[in-house]
Design an enzyme around this catalytic site. Structure first.
Site, PDB file in Angstrom:
ATOM      1  N   ASP A  38     -56.579   6.909  -8.148  1.00  0.00           N
ATOM      2  CA  ASP A  38     -55.400   7.766  -8.034  1.00  0.00           C
ATOM      3  C   ASP A  38     -55.590   9.121  -8.715  1.00  0.00           C
ATOM      4  O   ASP A  38     -56.073   9.198  -9.850  1.00  0.00           O
ATOM      5  CB  ASP A  38     -54.215   7.037  -8.681  1.00  0.00           C
ATOM      6  N   ASP A  39     -55.191  10.184  -8.020  1.00  0.00           N
ATOM      7  CA  ASP A  39     -55.210  11.550  -8.578  1.00  0.00           C
ATOM      8  C   ASP A  39     -56.605  12.008  -9.007  1.00  0.00           C
ATOM      9  O   ASP A  39     -56.735  12.867  -9.898  1.00  0.00           O
ATOM     10  CB  ASP A  39     -54.261  11.646  -9.789  1.00  0.00           C
ATOM     11  N   CYS A  78     -49.089  11.297  -3.301  1.00  0.00           N
ATOM     12  CA  CYS A  78     -49.507   9.896  -3.232  1.00  0.00           C
ATOM     13  C   CYS A  78     -48.974   9.157  -2.017  1.00  0.00           C
ATOM     14  O   CYS A  78     -49.730   8.564  -1.246  1.00  0.00           O
ATOM     15  CB  CYS A  78     -49.069   9.149  -4.493  1.00  0.00           C
ATOM     16  N   HIS A 132     -48.150   3.474  -2.212  1.00  0.00           N
ATOM     17  CA  HIS A 132     -47.502   4.198  -3.301  1.00  0.00           C
ATOM     18  C   HIS A 132     -46.314   3.438  -3.874  1.00  0.00           C
ATOM     19  O   HIS A 132     -45.451   2.949  -3.135  1.00  0.00           O
ATOM     20  CB  HIS A 132     -47.024   5.560  -2.800  1.00  0.00           C
ATOM     21  N   ASP A 306     -56.891   9.682  -3.553  1.00  0.00           N
ATOM     22  CA  ASP A 306     -55.854   9.963  -2.555  1.00  0.00           C
ATOM     23  C   ASP A 306     -55.576  11.442  -2.336  1.00  0.00           C
ATOM     24  O   ASP A 306     -55.003  11.823  -1.317  1.00  0.00           O
ATOM     25  CB  ASP A 306     -54.565   9.193  -2.862  1.00  0.00           C
ATOM     26  N   HIS A 307     -55.973  12.293  -3.262  1.00  0.00           N
ATOM     27  CA  HIS A 307     -55.838  13.750  -3.129  1.00  0.00           C
ATOM     28  C   HIS A 307     -56.467  14.374  -4.361  1.00  0.00           C
ATOM     29  O   HIS A 307     -56.918  13.672  -5.269  1.00  0.00           O
ATOM     30  CB  HIS A 307     -54.365  14.175  -3.018  1.00  0.00           C
TER      31      HIS A 307
END
Length: 483
Positions: A38-39, A78, A132, A306-307
Site C-alpha cells: 500500500d502507498d 486506494c 480498500h 496501488d499508486h
C-alpha cells in the site's frame, strides 16, 4: 479368450495412463502469489526513485523476472485503484473514482480476479489489504484474514511535534516486528505456503505499510539517520506553469505548507523510508517461505503498489494527483517458464493489464468486460512495440496518459499539461501551450476514454467522517502552538 484378457489389460493400462496424464496436467497449472504493498511509490531501489532507499527483498524479486519501470495505476487513490485492478473495470467505466465510493453496488455482476480463479478450479485465499478498507468482497475468497491494528507509540512520541504535520502522522515504535499487523498478514501467507494443497491456489498478501501512519519499529528508523536524509528536489516555482485545476489538486497551502511551517519535511521522509524498509522485510519473509516450499518452481509471483505518493513534489503530499509521483508505482512479475531473470520493461503499461495477463498465463478464459489486455508478449520480450499509453483517472473527466516519452494531463475544464520525460523527468516544464507539441497532444488524446461514467454513489458514513476530520483540522488551526 486370450485376446480378450490382453485387450482388457491394455484398456486398463491406457485408462491409468490417461488419468495420470490428466493429474500431471492439473499439477502443472501454476499457482499465483499476489503481493500488494500500500502507498508504495517508485522510491524502491530497483526503480531508483530515492538514492537512499533500501529494499533488498523487493529488489531480489525484481531480479528474478520482469520489472516494469514505467507502470501506472488506474487511479491515484486506494479504493478506485484496487477496485479497477481487481475487477478489470476502469474508473471511467464504473464511476468509482474516489475512496468514498463503494464499488460493489455499481458493479454487482463484476467477477473479481480471485473470484475468477475460484470459478476455474483454484483456491483463493488472502490476507491484509487487497480491496480498500470496508469494501472487501468476502464472496471472492475461500478464506481471508483481515488486517489487525498496530501498536501505538508512547505518549512522548505521539506528542512530539516532529511526529506529525497536520494529518500526516508518523513515529517510532518500541515494539517487535511480530506485534505489527503486516507481520501477521505475512505469517498467514507463510503458513499457507508450508502446507500441502490439492488444488492450485491464488494467494494474496496485502502489506499495509508504507501507508500512514508511518509508525514502525525503531530499527527501521535507525537505517536512515536524520542528518543524512535527502529531500526531493522541488523548485519554488513548481506550480507556476500549471492550470488552476492542477493547483487545486495539489493544495500547496495545505499539507506542504504545514510541513514547511513545522520543519518536518526531513522527519517525514525518514519515516516514509523507514516504513518502506519494514514492508520490504515482510515481503522477504513471504518470498523465503515460497522458496522453501514445494511450490517454488510452479508459482507466478506478482508484486504491485496501488499508486505512488508525493512527498513535496509539485508542493503536494499524498497521492490524489495526475503527476508521475502519484501514478507511477512498482510492478514486477516472475513467471516460471516464461520470464527470464534481470529483465526490465520500459514500455508504459497500466494496472488494468494485470487481470487479463494472469488469466492468460494460467490459461483461464478472459472475459470481454475487461478494460485491459494481456501483457504476456511483454513478459517474453520487454522490447517489443507496445502502442497503448497508460491511463490514470482521478475524479470524473480528469485523466493522464503516459507513453514511453510523454505525459498528457487533461482536466475536466479542458485545461492541460504536457511533459517530455526524455528531457524533463521531474515534470517541471509544462509544454501544453507550446505549438511544437500539437501533434503529440493529438496523438495521445486519442487514448482518452470515450466513456466517462457518472459518479458512483458515495458512502455517507465515510463522507461524514471525512467532513468531521476537515472541521477538526479547521478548529486546530485556531489553537496556539504549544512550545
Amino acid at each position: 479368450m486370450r485376446r480378450s484378457i490382453f485387450g482388457t489389460l491394455f484398456l486398463i493400462s491406457m485408462a491409468f495412463s490417461w488419468g495420470h496424464d490428466i493429474d500431471a496436467a492439473e499439477a502443472k497449472q501454476p499457482n499465483v502469489l499476489f503481493i500488494a504493498v500500500d502507498d508504495l511509490n517508485d522510491w524502491i531501489s530497483c526503480l531508483g526513485g530515492h538514492p537512499d532507499c533500501k529494499t533488498p527483498n523487493i529488489d531480489r524479486l525484481a531480479s528474478r523476472g520482469v520489472l516494469f519501470t514505467n507502470a501506472h495505476c488506474a487511479a491515484p487513490a486506494c479504493n478506485p485503484s484496487r477496485a479497477a485492478l481487481m475487477t478489470g473495470v476502469r474508473p471511467s467505466s464504473s464511476g468509482v473514482y474516489l475512496n468514498s465510493q463503494p464499488w460493489r453496488p455499481v458493479m454487482p455482476d463484476a467477477v473479481t480476479l480471485p473470484q475468477h480463479f475460484r470459478n476455474n478450479g483454484y483456491e483463493a485465499i488472502g490476507s491484509g489489504k487487497i480491496f480498500h478498507g470496508g469494501y472487501n468482497d468476502l464472496g471472492s475468497w475461500d478464506d481471508y484474514l483481515k488486517q489487525t491494528g498496530d501498536p501505538k507509540p508512547v505518549p512522548a512520541v505521539l506528542n512530539d511535534p516532529h511526529s506529525r504535520a497536520g494529518t500526516i502522522i508518523w513515529g517510532v515504535l518500541d515494539v517487535e516486528d511480530r506485534e505489527m499487523s503486516d507481520y501477521k498478514m505475512a505469517n498467514y501467507a507463510i503458513n499457507y505456503l508450508g502446507k500441502k494443497h490439492d488444488k492450485p491456489f491464488f494467494l494474496a498478501c496485502g502489506i499495509y505499510r508504507p501507508h500512514m501512519p508511518w509508525q514502525v519499529p525503531r530499527k527501521y528508523y535507525e537505517m536512515y539517520p536524520l542528518d543524512k536524509i535527502q529531500l526531493p528536489e522541488v523548485p519554488d516555482d513548481d506550480l507556476d506553469d500549471v492550470p488552476a485545476a492542477a493547483v487545486k489538486m495539489a493544495r500547496p497551502t495545505g499539507d506542504h505548507a504545514k510541513m514547511l511551517k513545522t520543519n518536518n519535511w526531513r522527519y517525514s521522509v525518514q519515516a516514509y523510508l523507514a516504513s518502506i524498509a519494514f514492508a520490504d522485510v515482510q515481503v522477504g519473509r513471504v518470498l523465503d517461505a515460497l522458496d522453501a516450499s514445494s511450490y517454488a518452481e510452479n508459482t507466478i509471483v506478482v508484486l504491485w503498489g496501488d499508486h505512488g505518493w508525493h512527498l513535496g513534489e509539485k508542493h503536494h503530499w499524498r497521492k490524489f494527483s495526475l503527476w508521475e509521483e502519484a501514478t507511477r508505482a512498482p510492478l514486477m512479475m516472475v513467471v516460471p517458464g516464461v520470464t527470464k531473470p534481470d529483465l526490465k520493461c520500459a514500455q508504459a503499461v497500466d494496472f488494468m493489464n494485470i487481470y487479463p495477463t494472469l488469466c492468460d498465463l494460467c490459461e483461464l478464459p478472459i472475459g470481454g468486460y475487461l478494460d485491459g489486455v494481456s501483457m504476456v508478449s511483454l513478459l517474453k520480450d520487454p522490447d517489443i512495440i507496445w502502442d497503448r499509453p497508460a491511463l490514470t483517472t482521478h475524479g470524473r473527466m480528469n485523466h493522464a496518459l503516459r507513453d514511453n516519452q510523454y505525459r498528457l494531463i487533461r482536466y475536466r475544464d479542458g485545461s492541460e499539461e504536457l511533459y517530455d520525460h526524455k528531457t524533463d523527468p521531474m515534470e517541471w516544464k509544462n509544454l501544453a501551450d507550446n505549438p511544437q507539441y500539437v501533434e503529440v497532444k493529438q496523438r495521445l488524446a486519442k487514448s482518452f476514454p470515450s466513456k466517462n461514467a457518472l459518479d458512483a454513489p458515495h458512502d455517507s458514513k465515510r463522507s461524514r467522517k471525512q467532513n468531521k476530520k476537515k472541521q477538526g483540522q479547521g478548529k486546530k488551526k485556531k489553537q496556539p502552538v504549544k512550545k
